[in-house]
Design an enzyme around this catalytic site. Structure first.
Site, mmCIF file in Angstrom:
data_model
loop_
_atom_site.group_PDB
_atom_site.id
_atom_site.type_symbol
_atom_site.label_atom_id
_atom_site.label_comp_id
_atom_site.label_asym_id
_atom_site.label_seq_id
_atom_site.Cartn_x
_atom_site.Cartn_y
_atom_site.Cartn_z
ATOM 1 N N HIS A 30 17.520 -11.757 37.985
ATOM 2 C CA HIS A 30 16.342 -11.289 37.727
ATOM 3 C C HIS A 30 15.127 -11.609 38.968
ATOM 4 C CE1 HIS A 30 16.247 -11.173 33.039
ATOM 5 N NE2 HIS A 30 17.190 -10.195 33.756
ATOM 6 N N ARG B 80 2.348 -0.506 14.535
ATOM 7 C CA ARG B 80 2.752 -1.672 14.203
ATOM 8 C C ARG B 80 4.136 -1.805 13.851
ATOM 9 N NH1 ARG B 80 -2.308 -2.078 11.760
ATOM 10 N NH2 ARG B 80 -3.969 -3.387 13.189
ATOM 11 N N LYS C 256 16.398 -6.911 21.596
ATOM 12 C CA LYS C 256 15.503 -7.184 22.585
ATOM 13 C C LYS C 256 14.875 -5.921 23.172
ATOM 14 C CE LYS C 256 16.887 -11.608 24.814
ATOM 15 N NZ LYS C 256 17.483 -12.010 25.975
ATOM 16 N N HIS D 51 21.490 -14.180 35.083
ATOM 17 C CA HIS D 51 20.531 -13.591 34.868
ATOM 18 C C HIS D 51 19.250 -14.098 35.509
ATOM 19 C CE1 HIS D 51 22.694 -10.911 32.315
ATOM 20 N NE2 HIS D 51 21.703 -10.178 32.086
ATOM 21 N N LYS E 97 28.484 -9.893 21.557
ATOM 22 C CA LYS E 97 27.162 -9.878 21.373
ATOM 23 C C LYS E 97 26.667 -10.066 19.933
ATOM 24 C CE LYS E 97 23.054 -8.962 23.234
ATOM 25 N NZ LYS E 97 22.629 -7.613 23.854
ATOM 26 N N ARG F 250 21.997 -17.995 21.925
ATOM 27 C CA ARG F 250 21.900 -16.480 22.414
ATOM 28 C C ARG F 250 21.656 -16.834 24.219
ATOM 29 N NH1 ARG F 250 18.619 -11.415 19.999
ATOM 30 N NH2 ARG F 250 19.162 -9.817 21.778
ATOM 31 N N ASN G 76 22.498 -15.051 28.985
ATOM 32 C CA ASN G 76 21.581 -14.996 30.478
ATOM 33 C C ASN G 76 22.521 -15.330 31.649
ATOM 34 O OD1 ASN G 76 19.246 -13.929 28.925
ATOM 35 N ND2 ASN G 76 18.913 -16.095 28.307
ATOM 36 N N HIS H 258 20.345 -2.941 37.706
ATOM 37 C CA HIS H 258 20.420 -4.285 36.959
ATOM 38 C C HIS H 258 21.807 -5.088 36.816
ATOM 39 C CE1 HIS H 258 19.499 -7.219 34.344
ATOM 40 N NE2 HIS H 258 20.474 -6.982 33.496
ATOM 41 N N GLU I 105 28.443 -6.745 33.026
ATOM 42 C CA GLU I 105 28.069 -7.191 31.620
ATOM 43 C C GLU I 105 29.196 -7.555 30.948
ATOM 44 O OE1 GLU I 105 25.138 -8.269 30.905
ATOM 45 O OE2 GLU I 105 23.671 -7.519 31.762
ATOM 46 N N GLU J 230 16.876 -16.163 20.504
ATOM 47 C CA GLU J 230 17.161 -16.897 21.745
ATOM 48 C C GLU J 230 16.485 -18.368 21.705
ATOM 49 O OE1 GLU J 230 17.840 -15.193 26.266
ATOM 50 O OE2 GLU J 230 15.820 -14.791 25.126
#
Length: 372
Positions: free
Chosen positions: A250, A119, A141, A246, A225, A239, A243, A263, A183, A235
């Protein structure tokens, strides 16, 4: 040496940037979390290349490497289960910590393992690629892919420390280095006209990996960042500007089965598409769209092989499955200028398709020009 603090409700940690930091990794980690049993999760290829160097930095620590085959096709729940089983077999408990060592995939998978195992145990990110150093290692993330989309299963799990050693870039293949540059360009587009201008004017120094240029890219990107994550950890608003490029990037990765493009290369395509969509939606001047497209493609490798059989309509059709979609409607980050963005939910499908088609054509043209 540069140290950037990241402060969020769930975690307070520093990003330590220093050439040669791998050789001090043990001392840096112990100073933050004390002496623990450390488990290094790394891709086998990265471990073969840089594991000995990290091992010297962990000489006075109790640690064990867990090297596995990673890559987008292996960024799945099966890899997480395998690594959790190996942690348990090795006697890892709640006082243990994971060192996620490698590129963005190792950081995502290693961070998710740390978030899940018992956990949640502590994690330290040690990124070795430019993409991971400027983006993926900061912000907490973590996650893995499903067949239908990228990073659809994951958790927010802030690291206790991020250790960035720019010397690891000396051995980074040119293609991966250029993928990471995308990026950095993204950070300039969304938040810093100065950084964008640097990437526009200093292409030769950036591609030559001159130390001052590399440190500028990493430092400015981490600063941007960290500021965004501080204001919006999970997000819920700001935030989402990270993206940019992206959503369709994606979609392209999913359409190509995560096998033909890195990527950062998919993000390059996505940024060209997002800039064109911004222009079509009346948000971005044609001159700024042209600048964005020119800078992005000036750093991109020849993408024609990866885009050879891609159909624009099939890419555009995948955006409803993106994890940022709302009720099946895609959420796009659009550029308002260099350094400014806005969001738009569910722009007209005809504009999305037109932007997708434009980006595919632009990337293919850039590849032909590079060949000449």
């Amino acid at each position: 040496m540069q140290v950037f603090p990241v402060r969020t409700p769930a975690g307070r940690y520093d990003v330590h940037i220093e050439r040669g930091a791998l050789l001090r990794a043990g001392r840096l980690v112990h100073a933050v979390i004390g002496r623990r049993k450390l488990f290094v999760i790394a891709d086998e290829a990265v471990w073969a290349l840089l594991g000995q160097r990290l091992g010297r930095g962990l000489a006075n620590a109790e640690w064990m490497p867990l090297a596995v085959t990673l890559g987008e096709p292996r960024k799945r729940l099966s890899s997480v289960e395998e690594l959790c089983d190996r942690l348990h077999a090795a006697g890892a408990d709640r006082s243990s910590a994971v060192l996620a060592f490698g590129g963005g995939i190792a950081g995502d998978v290693g961070g998710f393992v740390a978030a899940c195992y018992m956990r949640g145990i502590d994690c330290v990110q040690i990124p070795t690629t430019l993409l991971a150093q400027v983006d993926a290692s900061v912000g907490g993330k973590t996650g893995v892919n499903l067949e239908g989309g990228k990073n659809l299963v994951g958790a927010f799990h802030q690291p206790r420390l991020v250790v960035v050693d720019p010397a690891t870039l000396d051995t980074l293949p040119e293609r991966e280095y250029r993928a990471g540059i995308q990026e950095v360009v993204k950070h300039g587009i969304i938040r810093s006209a100065a950084l964008f201008g640097f990437m526009e004017s200093q292409r030769e120094a950036v591609l030559a990996r001159e130390l001052a240029a590399v440190e500028r890219m990493i430092g400015d990107s981490v600063r941007i960042k960290a500021a965004v994550v501080r204001e919006d950890e999970r997000e819920g608003g700001l935030r989402r500007i990270l993206n940019f490029g992206h959503t369709l990037g994606h979609a392209l990765e999913a359409e190509t089965g995560y096998r033909t493009l890195l990527h950062g290369e998919a993000v390059a395509f996505g940024m060209v598409a997002a800039a064109r969509l911004s222009e079509l939606r009346g948000r971005l001047r044609a001159a700024d769209r042209s600048r964005i497209e020119s800078v992005v493609l000036s750093y991109a490798p020849d993408l024609r092989d990866g885009l050879q059989s891609v159909e624009p309509a099939r890419v555009a059709a995948r955006i409803g499955g993106d994890k940022k979609a709302v009720g099946g409607k895609a959420r796009f980050v659009l550029a308002m200028g260099i350094g400014r963005t806005a969001e738009e939910l569910d722009p007209p499908a005809s504009d999305v398709l037109s932007a997708t088609r434009h980006a595919l054509q632009a990337c293919r043209r850039a590849g032909r020009k590079a060949e000449q």
